[in-house]
Every structure is written in structure tokens, then in C-alpha cells.
Design a protein around this motif. Sequence first.
Motif, PDB file in Angstrom:
ATOM      1  N   GLY A 142     -24.486  19.142  50.065  1.00  0.00           N
ATOM      2  CA  GLY A 142     -25.177  18.218  49.178  1.00  0.00           C
ATOM      3  C   GLY A 142     -24.320  17.016  48.827  1.00  0.00           C
ATOM      4  O   GLY A 142     -24.812  15.873  48.813  1.00  0.00           O
ATOM      5  N   ALA A 143     -23.027  17.236  48.563  1.00  0.00           N
ATOM      6  CA  ALA A 143     -22.141  16.117  48.244  1.00  0.00           C
ATOM      7  C   ALA A 143     -21.985  15.171  49.428  1.00  0.00           C
ATOM      8  O   ALA A 143     -22.000  13.941  49.264  1.00  0.00           O
ATOM      9  CB  ALA A 143     -20.786  16.644  47.791  1.00  0.00           C
ATOM     10  N   VAL A 144     -21.824  15.731  50.621  1.00  0.00           N
ATOM     11  CA  VAL A 144     -21.679  14.886  51.812  1.00  0.00           C
ATOM     12  C   VAL A 144     -22.966  14.119  52.085  1.00  0.00           C
ATOM     13  O   VAL A 144     -22.942  12.920  52.409  1.00  0.00           O
ATOM     14  CB  VAL A 144     -21.289  15.755  53.021  1.00  0.00           C
ATOM     15  CG1 VAL A 144     -21.319  14.946  54.308  1.00  0.00           C
ATOM     16  CG2 VAL A 144     -19.907  16.347  52.806  1.00  0.00           C
ATOM     17  N   LYS A 145     -24.086  14.798  51.958  1.00  0.00           N
ATOM     18  CA  LYS A 145     -25.372  14.112  52.119  1.00  0.00           C
ATOM     19  C   LYS A 145     -25.515  12.990  51.100  1.00  0.00           C
ATOM     20  O   LYS A 145     -25.993  11.891  51.417  1.00  0.00           O
ATOM     21  CB  LYS A 145     -26.499  15.129  51.959  1.00  0.00           C
ATOM     22  CG  LYS A 145     -27.896  14.542  51.961  1.00  0.00           C
ATOM     23  CD  LYS A 145     -28.911  15.642  51.717  1.00  0.00           C
ATOM     24  CE  LYS A 145     -30.317  15.080  51.627  1.00  0.00           C
ATOM     25  NZ  LYS A 145     -31.315  16.147  51.364  1.00  0.00           N
ATOM     26  N   GLY A 146     -25.080  13.228  49.872  1.00  0.00           N
ATOM     27  CA  GLY A 146     -25.150  12.197  48.847  1.00  0.00           C
ATOM     28  C   GLY A 146     -24.278  10.999  49.123  1.00  0.00           C
ATOM     29  O   GLY A 146     -24.628   9.871  48.748  1.00  0.00           O
ATOM     30  N   VAL A 147     -23.145  11.207  49.772  1.00  0.00           N
ATOM     31  CA  VAL A 147     -22.276  10.072  50.116  1.00  0.00           C
ATOM     32  C   VAL A 147     -23.014   9.093  51.021  1.00  0.00           C
ATOM     33  O   VAL A 147     -23.010   7.873  50.787  1.00  0.00           O
ATOM     34  CB  VAL A 147     -20.979  10.575  50.776  1.00  0.00           C
ATOM     35  CG1 VAL A 147     -20.216   9.425  51.414  1.00  0.00           C
ATOM     36  CG2 VAL A 147     -20.100  11.271  49.748  1.00  0.00           C
ATOM     37  N   PHE A 148     -23.673   9.603  52.034  1.00  0.00           N
ATOM     38  CA  PHE A 148     -24.350   8.727  52.985  1.00  0.00           C
ATOM     39  C   PHE A 148     -25.650   8.158  52.408  1.00  0.00           C
ATOM     40  O   PHE A 148     -25.955   6.977  52.626  1.00  0.00           O
ATOM     41  CB  PHE A 148     -24.618   9.485  54.284  1.00  0.00           C
ATOM     42  CG  PHE A 148     -23.377   9.840  55.038  1.00  0.00           C
ATOM     43  CD1 PHE A 148     -22.745   8.897  55.830  1.00  0.00           C
ATOM     44  CD2 PHE A 148     -22.822  11.103  54.942  1.00  0.00           C
ATOM     45  CE1 PHE A 148     -21.580   9.207  56.532  1.00  0.00           C
ATOM     46  CE2 PHE A 148     -21.659  11.432  55.630  1.00  0.00           C
ATOM     47  CZ  PHE A 148     -21.037  10.481  56.428  1.00  0.00           C
ATOM     48  N   LEU A 149     -26.414   8.972  51.675  1.00  0.00           N
ATOM     49  CA  LEU A 149     -27.612   8.438  51.047  1.00  0.00           C
ATOM     50  C   LEU A 149     -27.259   7.443  49.942  1.00  0.00           C
ATOM     51  O   LEU A 149     -27.966   6.458  49.738  1.00  0.00           O
ATOM     52  CB  LEU A 149     -28.465   9.578  50.489  1.00  0.00           C
ATOM     53  CG  LEU A 149     -29.191  10.450  51.512  1.00  0.00           C
ATOM     54  CD1 LEU A 149     -29.970  11.557  50.826  1.00  0.00           C
ATOM     55  CD2 LEU A 149     -30.108   9.620  52.397  1.00  0.00           C
ATOM     56  N   GLY A 150     -26.178   7.694  49.218  1.00  0.00           N
ATOM     57  CA  GLY A 150     -25.734   6.731  48.219  1.00  0.00           C
ATOM     58  C   GLY A 150     -25.254   5.437  48.838  1.00  0.00           C
ATOM     59  O   GLY A 150     -25.470   4.347  48.283  1.00  0.00           O
TER      60      GLY A 150
END
Length: 269
Positions: A58-66
Motif C-alpha cells: 500500500g505504501a509503495v502504491k501510494g508513492v506512485f499514485l501520489g
Amino acid sequence: MGRVVFGAVAGRGGRRWVVGVVPWGVAAGAVAWCLVGSWRAARLENYPWNVWTPIGYGAVKGVFLGLLAGWCAVVVLRVVPVAWWRERGGVAVVRFAGLVLSGGLLGGLVPGTVRDFMGEPQPRTLYYFDGPRPESEWYWRPLLSEWLMCTVLPALGCAVLLAVGALVSVRSSRPERFGWAVPALVGVGLLFLPDWAASGAPEPVGNGDHVNESASAGLVVLATGLGLLVSAWVVWWRRRPRRPVGPASPGLTPPRSSPIPPRSVRGGG
């Protein structure tokens, strides 16, 4: 129109509004989707060898979506007519926050929405062991529940945090410093995330696939954290103050050589 927008944004007054927006998007996305992963991990009590993995992913996904949300916010700021940042005080700040919020929400919402409504029915939060469902059992309530919890809410939280961080950059005397400080903090946090997230979880058990899945998630998180640290260092290196090139003091300046006398003076004729 393109020259007017670019000139106003690149100018001294307009450029200040877009400096630091993208780094705050990375931080906001990492926080928002990491919380979604934590909520998802709390529902996997019957799968203890993988209970921390949704937090990391989730954190890694959030980095790219952010990152995508931050760039969308910058695009919105550049597309909208630029006269708004010349307005007085609070009006310009409110307009700026609204534009950043809209762009960030668009960037965080679109990818998950397309995946949920256009992709294969896949309950990622309702039942962990379920395979793809028939369309008759997926659409309406299960789909809307999945879309709301894992797409809409984190995208909205990311957009709000992005707008708050962008306002901090605007009000700062040196907004460019957030371009490397914020990604560096997120990168350091990702380096410690696997150990922190797995500290309360049981040791990986089961077959090799389960253990490898937990280890691969940790490698993905660490690689993303190192990538953010490297990018932060590159930004800091390019924006660090440069020393003027030249002699250290006038006394070290080499003496100017005397001009060569004319031939008539040298030779006498």
C-alpha cells in the motif's frame, strides 16, 4: 495561450505556487494508501504469514499514485488561467488549495476507478481467498464497497494532504527545500517500514511461496525507499548554493604582462 501560461508560471510570482507540489503528493499518497494497507492487513487474521504485506504494498502504491496526483495538480495549476495568483491574500490561497485538491483527487481517483469498473471482478478486501467473481455477484454493492474503501477514500485523503503540504510550501520563505526534504523523509520511513509493520506479526510460516511473498514485498519497499533517497539527493545536489568561480582575492590575481614595444622602438629604425 501556451506562452502566456508558461511565462506566468515560470515567472517569479507564478512559479512559487507550483514549487513543492509534487513532493508533497508523494508523501500524501504514501500515507493515504499505507493506511488502506493497514486496514486491509487487520482483516487478514486467518493469513498470518502475509499479514504485513498489504501495508508495504500500500505504501509503495501510494508513492506512485501520489506522484501522479502531484503532477495532475501541477497540470491543473498551469492550465487554469494564471491571473488567479495575482488576487489578494486569502482569495488566491483558497483558489490555489481548490485547484490542488481537484488535480490531486483526479490523479488519485482515475487509475483505481478504471481498474475497478473496467477490469475483472476481483474482491481484494471482501474475501482474501476468493477468486474472480461472476459479474452478477460483483457489481453494485460489492463493487461500490470496494471502490469506496480502496479508491475513493485514499484518493480524497491524498488530495487533502497534498493541498495542505502545498500551502505549507507557498507560505515558506524557501519552498524549493521541500523538493528534496519531503522525499528524503518518505524514503527513510520506507526503509524502516518492513521492520515496523512486521514487528507485531507472526513469523512467516507455510510453504516457500508464502515466505517468498513476504520477502519480495520487503524488497519492493526497500527499493522504493532507496529510489526516493537517491532522487532527493539529486534534487539537493542540483539546487545547492554554488560558489562563485574566480580568484579568491585580488592579491592572488596574476600581474598583467607589459605590452610589447613597437618594432621601431625596439630596433631604432
